[in-house]
Design an enzyme around this catalytic site. Structure first.
Site, PDB file in Angstrom:
ATOM      1  N   SER A 120       0.805  -1.223   0.000  1.00 34.19           N
ATOM      2  CA  SER A 120       0.000   0.000   0.000  1.00 34.19           C
ATOM      3  C   SER A 120       0.840   1.277   0.000  1.00 34.19           C
ATOM      4  O   SER A 120       0.306   2.353  -0.245  1.00 34.19           O
ATOM      5  CB  SER A 120      -0.965   0.023   1.187  1.00 34.19           C
ATOM      6  N   LYS A 124       0.995   4.399   6.867  1.00 39.20           N
ATOM      7  CA  LYS A 124       0.290   5.235   5.883  1.00 39.20           C
ATOM      8  C   LYS A 124       0.766   6.672   6.017  1.00 39.20           C
ATOM      9  O   LYS A 124       1.403   7.046   6.994  1.00 39.20           O
ATOM     10  CB  LYS A 124      -1.224   5.210   6.118  1.00 39.20           C
TER      11      LYS A 124
END
Length: 154
Positions: free
Chosen positions: A73, A110
């Site tokens: 990701s 993230k």
């Protein structure tokens, strides 16, 4: 809810380890290497360097740890599956920081962003993964800012 999370309650955090206690890891250090054409005039070795001093703020030794990235990701930010991430808990996360966060009991890496209304969200750096908007009442805690991603090239 943020203060109640414990490391043993968080999925994906079992490999956290501190680098603050690490002994010096000295490597031979050469002058800067041009990424164009080599210069024979700059062909000498400098003093060895300790990688701890390169990747860790000396004032944050106890707040620094390593964690291994898992998944894809964050490939758009240069973080690959299996990379070792150097994380500093003493750094203040800012809009745009890459962070290690715990969201709903699961650890994740993230980019931290804020919406116009000030609500935080966790942005994936791969269009195949969803961003996570943090809702009121969600379990959410930032466990540090990622300073470096260490990965193999071959």
């Amino acid at each position: 809810m943020i203060d109640r999370l414990r490391r043993e309650d968080v999925e994906g955090i079992e490999h956290l380890g501190t680098v603050a206690e690490a002994s010096p890891w000295l490597l031979r250090h050469f002058t800067e290497v041009p990424c164009g054409f080599a210069s024979p005039a700059e062909d000498y070795e400098e003093s060895p360097i300790d990688l701890n001093t390169v990747v860790m703020d000396p004032h944050h030794r106890e707040a620094t740890y390593l964690v291994r990235a898992k998944g894809h990701s964050m490939t758009g930010a240069g973080i690959n599956d299996g990379d070792e991430l150097v994380v500093d808990r003493a750094l203040e996360p800012r809009n745009g920081s890459i962070v290690i966060a715990v969201y709903q009991g699961k650890a994740t890496c993230k980019r931290l962003r804020y919406m116009a209304n000030g609500r935080p969200y966790l942005k994936a750096e791969n269009p195949h993964y969803e961003d996570r908007v943090i809702a009121e009442g969600d379990e959410f805690e930032i466990w540090g800012v990622v300073r470096y991603a260490l990965h193999k090239l071959i």
